[in-house]
Scaffold this motif. Structure first.
Motif, PDB file in Angstrom:
ATOM      1  N   ILE A   1       4.901  -7.972   2.042  1.00 43.18           N
ATOM      2  CA  ILE A   1       3.595  -8.108   1.399  1.00 43.18           C
ATOM      3  C   ILE A   1       2.871  -6.884   1.542  1.00 43.18           C
ATOM      4  O   ILE A   1       2.631  -6.672   2.778  1.00 43.18           O
ATOM      5  CB  ILE A   1       3.091  -9.498   1.205  1.00 43.18           C
ATOM      6  CG1 ILE A   1       4.012 -10.517   1.127  1.00 43.18           C
ATOM      7  CG2 ILE A   1       1.784  -9.555   0.512  1.00 43.18           C
ATOM      8  CD1 ILE A   1       3.304 -11.833   1.160  1.00 43.18           C
ATOM      9  N   ASN A   2       2.518  -6.256   0.624  1.00 40.19           N
ATOM     10  CA  ASN A   2       1.313  -5.302   0.748  1.00 40.19           C
ATOM     11  C   ASN A   2       0.329  -5.863   0.034  1.00 40.19           C
ATOM     12  O   ASN A   2       0.072  -6.006  -1.356  1.00 40.19           O
ATOM     13  CB  ASN A   2       1.563  -3.862   0.224  1.00 40.19           C
ATOM     14  CG  ASN A   2       0.548  -2.852   0.390  1.00 40.19           C
ATOM     15  OD1 ASN A   2      -0.676  -3.354   0.316  1.00 40.19           O
ATOM     16  ND2 ASN A   2       0.850  -1.804   0.392  1.00 40.19           N
TER      17      ASN A   2
ATOM     18  N   LYS B   1       3.249 -15.970  -6.664  1.00 41.19           N
ATOM     19  CA  LYS B   1       4.358 -14.639  -6.793  1.00 41.19           C
ATOM     20  C   LYS B   1       5.336 -14.944  -5.675  1.00 41.19           C
ATOM     21  O   LYS B   1       6.823 -14.635  -6.160  1.00 41.19           O
ATOM     22  CB  LYS B   1       3.792 -13.281  -6.700  1.00 41.19           C
ATOM     23  CG  LYS B   1       4.547 -12.073  -7.201  1.00 41.19           C
ATOM     24  CD  LYS B   1       3.795 -10.975  -7.247  1.00 41.19           C
ATOM     25  CE  LYS B   1       4.632  -9.896  -7.638  1.00 41.19           C
ATOM     26  NZ  LYS B   1       4.024  -8.479  -7.468  1.00 41.19           N
ATOM     27  N   THR B   2       5.110 -15.236  -4.660  1.00 37.23           N
ATOM     28  CA  THR B   2       6.169 -15.176  -3.304  1.00 37.23           C
ATOM     29  C   THR B   2       6.987 -16.442  -3.810  1.00 37.23           C
ATOM     30  O   THR B   2       8.312 -16.349  -3.446  1.00 37.23           O
ATOM     31  CB  THR B   2       5.132 -15.336  -2.110  1.00 37.23           C
ATOM     32  OG1 THR B   2       4.578 -14.322  -1.897  1.00 37.23           O
ATOM     33  CG2 THR B   2       6.332 -15.741  -1.153  1.00 37.23           C
TER      34      THR B   2
ATOM     35  N   THR C   1      -1.903  -3.612  -2.335  1.00 43.18           N
ATOM     36  CA  THR C   1      -1.440  -3.498  -4.019  1.00 43.18           C
ATOM     37  C   THR C   1      -0.723  -4.624  -4.662  1.00 43.18           C
ATOM     38  O   THR C   1      -0.336  -4.337  -5.654  1.00 43.18           O
ATOM     39  CB  THR C   1      -0.489  -2.362  -3.687  1.00 43.18           C
ATOM     40  OG1 THR C   1       0.687  -2.675  -2.964  1.00 43.18           O
ATOM     41  CG2 THR C   1      -0.767  -1.106  -3.087  1.00 43.18           C
ATOM     42  N   GLU C   2      -0.692  -5.922  -3.763  1.00 42.65           N
ATOM     43  CA  GLU C   2       0.009  -6.955  -4.286  1.00 42.65           C
ATOM     44  C   GLU C   2       1.634  -6.700  -4.516  1.00 42.65           C
ATOM     45  O   GLU C   2       2.085  -7.625  -5.321  1.00 42.65           O
ATOM     46  CB  GLU C   2      -0.592  -7.622  -5.359  1.00 42.65           C
ATOM     47  CG  GLU C   2      -2.162  -7.911  -5.141  1.00 42.65           C
ATOM     48  CD  GLU C   2      -2.715  -8.712  -6.175  1.00 42.65           C
ATOM     49  OE1 GLU C   2      -1.963  -9.359  -6.944  1.00 42.65           O
ATOM     50  OE2 GLU C   2      -4.194  -8.765  -6.285  1.00 42.65           O
ATOM     51  N   GLU C   3       2.055  -5.800  -3.806  1.00 44.11           N
ATOM     52  CA  GLU C   3       3.577  -5.575  -3.999  1.00 44.11           C
ATOM     53  C   GLU C   3       4.288  -6.748  -3.055  1.00 44.11           C
ATOM     54  O   GLU C   3       3.811  -6.455  -1.926  1.00 44.11           O
ATOM     55  CB  GLU C   3       3.955  -4.325  -3.568  1.00 44.11           C
ATOM     56  CG  GLU C   3       3.505  -2.935  -4.642  1.00 44.11           C
ATOM     57  CD  GLU C   3       3.717  -1.796  -4.146  1.00 44.11           C
ATOM     58  OE1 GLU C   3       4.875  -1.146  -4.707  1.00 44.11           O
ATOM     59  OE2 GLU C   3       3.213  -1.387  -3.389  1.00 44.11           O
ATOM     60  N   ILE C   4       5.322  -7.123  -3.482  1.00 43.68           N
ATOM     61  CA  ILE C   4       6.195  -8.313  -2.613  1.00 43.68           C
ATOM     62  C   ILE C   4       7.384  -7.835  -2.971  1.00 43.68           C
ATOM     63  O   ILE C   4       8.017  -7.810  -3.863  1.00 43.68           O
ATOM     64  CB  ILE C   4       5.733  -9.576  -3.152  1.00 43.68           C
ATOM     65  CG1 ILE C   4       4.394 -10.008  -3.096  1.00 43.68           C
ATOM     66  CG2 ILE C   4       6.469 -10.682  -2.063  1.00 43.68           C
ATOM     67  CD1 ILE C   4       3.919 -11.347  -3.413  1.00 43.68           C
ATOM     68  N   TYR C   5       8.291  -7.989  -1.827  1.00 42.79           N
ATOM     69  CA  TYR C   5      10.025  -7.967  -1.914  1.00 42.79           C
ATOM     70  C   TYR C   5      10.223  -8.660  -0.849  1.00 42.79           C
ATOM     71  O   TYR C   5       9.648  -9.004   0.271  1.00 42.79           O
ATOM     72  CB  TYR C   5      10.455  -6.577  -1.900  1.00 42.79           C
ATOM     73  CG  TYR C   5      10.198  -5.609  -0.779  1.00 42.79           C
ATOM     74  CD1 TYR C   5      11.264  -5.819   0.291  1.00 42.79           C
ATOM     75  CD2 TYR C   5       9.039  -4.778  -0.481  1.00 42.79           C
ATOM     76  CE1 TYR C   5      11.100  -5.158   1.306  1.00 42.79           C
ATOM     77  CE2 TYR C   5       9.075  -4.108   0.618  1.00 42.79           C
ATOM     78  CZ  TYR C   5       9.953  -4.427   1.729  1.00 42.79           C
ATOM     79  OH  TYR C   5       9.882  -3.502   2.814  1.00 42.79           O
TER      80      TYR C   5
END
Length: 455
Positions: free
Chosen positions: A180-181, A111-112, A184-188
């Motif tokens: 990255i969290n 994802k990254t 929760t797998e949140e990435i920005y």
């Protein structure tokens, strides 16, 4: 003193990695190795005590319970079959919650990499974010030797990403920060600015240094500004920034100058130092010389001595005082003679100037007295009512008011020394001095005359 707290495992079945993280600042090893070794040591000790207790016919319930705790936290129960025959299941670690699981890590890596594919960068940094309940847990189980889980995740994930991308992590000046969290797998992405420093020359009068929003609509667009949102149609900032934004595909630009000249003042000589900050650039490898050529074709502004900079440069450029050399064309209400001009040179040499905030800028500047110094003045008569001044002085001295006196708000002034009303008809900055300590100043070598008047 007991350094290793095995009692914590009774409340929180920490996995090998997390238990080892409690003592990360001890023994050069990975957290997994450290945690596994500590559990193995305790299991050896407990098994020995249990065997001895059985031989002596004494109670070993406490040792057995702690052995069960080790199994629930992930210790291999097969190794304990001689002393522990109960079917005890491993419990999930409440600290890491399997965020280091290979499948999860691979998913986050992919994802990254997908998010980063549109950006040109050399260095990066991982910014790890953890939920509040994990932060609270860390506070509860903290030891003086502990490492935060966010530190370990950022380090380990950064190593893997560096290999995948063939890029280098950089803690101080990363091009991009990957936030990255892992829970929760949140990435920005935080795309850090690109900084270009150099010097600019403003060759014409009538344009401000930076974009000047319309005072009526404050940049929104109205009839007064012809719906441009600007008081003036163009600025040095916009002329310089446009080709850089096109080349970098940045979202915006901010111009930082070592001071600024008035709109009707030119910046000549070898230019004024500046830093251009490009926000969220997608491309960082650009040809500075090529872009400089494009800017210089405009004819109103020239840029030179370009190089890539750092964030600190914009702070340094704004906070470093610079002495300056000006050229002013002065108009006198009465005829002036050579003797009076020689007196003016003498009176202003190494003279301290007390200057109240000029009336023309009182609406946007605090009303206070500024103390500045004029170091050297060279005067050339043009005709009976005009003369040219070359002034070497402190930065922050208002030259127009030094000449006019601003109704007594600047003292002394050219008008007060000559006892004649004088005004500045033209003003140019001839030099912004970067390092006066290592630079021998001789204003006789700084040209005024035609260099200052021809447009």
């Amino acid at each position: 003193m007991e350094i290793i707290n095995y009692e914590i495992l009774k409340k929180y079945p920490l996995c090998d990695r997390c238990f080892g993280r409690l003592y990360a600042k001890l023994l050069h090893a990975t957290n997994i190795e450290r945690g596994r070794a500590l559990k193995l040591y305790k299991a050896l000790e407990l098994e020995a005590k249990i065997k001895k207790a059985k031989e002596e016919g004494i109670d070993y319930k406490e040792e057995l319970e702690l052995l069960k705790v080790l199994v629930r936290s992930g210790f291999n129960k097969i190794r304990l079959k001689e002393v522990l025959d109960e079917n005890i299941e491993k419990e999930n670690c409440p600290w890491c919650r399997n965020i280091f699981d290979k499948q999860k890590i691979d998913r986050l890596l992919n994802k990254t990499i997908e998010l980063l594919k549109d950006y040109d960068f050399d260095t990066f940094l991982i910014g790890t974010h953890i939920p509040n309940e994990i932060k609270e847990l860390e506070k509860e189980i903290e030891t003086e030797f502990m490492e935060s889980i966010k530190q370990e995740f950022g380090r380990e994930f950064g190593k893997l990403l560096a290999v995948k991308l063939n890029k280098m992590p950089n803690k101080e000046y990363p091009d991009i920060v990957v936030h990255i969290n892992p829970y929760t797998e949140e990435i920005y992405l935080q795309v850090n600015p690109l900084f270009i420093k150099g010097r600019y020359r403003k060759l014409v009068r009538g344009i401000p240094q930076t974009r000047w929003p319309c005072r009526k609509c404050r940049g929104k667009g109205c009839e007064v500004c012809n719906y441009t949102g600007k008081k003036y149609p163009i600025s040095v900032e916009e002329i310089v920034a446009k080709p850089f934004l096109e080349a970098t595909k940045g979202t915006d630009a901010k111009f930082h100058g070592a001071g600024r000249e008035d709109i009707d003042v030119r910046m000549l000589g070898d230019g004024r130092p500046f830093v251009l900050e490009i926000k969220e650039p997608k491309i960082r490898k650009i040809d500075l010389n090529k872009i400089a050529e494009e800017v210089n074709k405009d004819g109103r502004v020239e840029i030179l001595n370009l190089e890539f900079g750092k964030r600190e440069d914009k702070v340094l450029i704004k906070n470093t005082p610079h002495k300056k050399t000006y050229r002013a064309l002065v108009e006198c209400s009465e005829k002036i003679n050579e003797e009076e001009l020689k007196l003016l040179e003498k009176e202003l040499e190494n003279r301290t100037i007390y200057q109240k905030t000029p009336k023309r800028v009182l609406h946007r500047r605090a009303d206070l007295v500024r103390i500045r110094k004029v170091y050297k003045v060279k005067v050339n008569k043009v005709d009976d009512n005009h003369f040219e001044m070359i002034i070497y002085c402190d930065g922050g001295l208002y030259i127009k008011e030094l000449i006019s006196g601003d109704d007594g708000r600047t003292n002394p002034s050219v008008s007060s020394i000559l006892n004649k009303q004088c005004i500045c008809k033209e003003l140019d900055v001839l030099k912004v001095h970067d390092d006066e300590n290592n630079e021998k100043i001789n204003i006789n070598n700084i040209e005024g005359g035609n260099n200052g008047r021809n447009e």
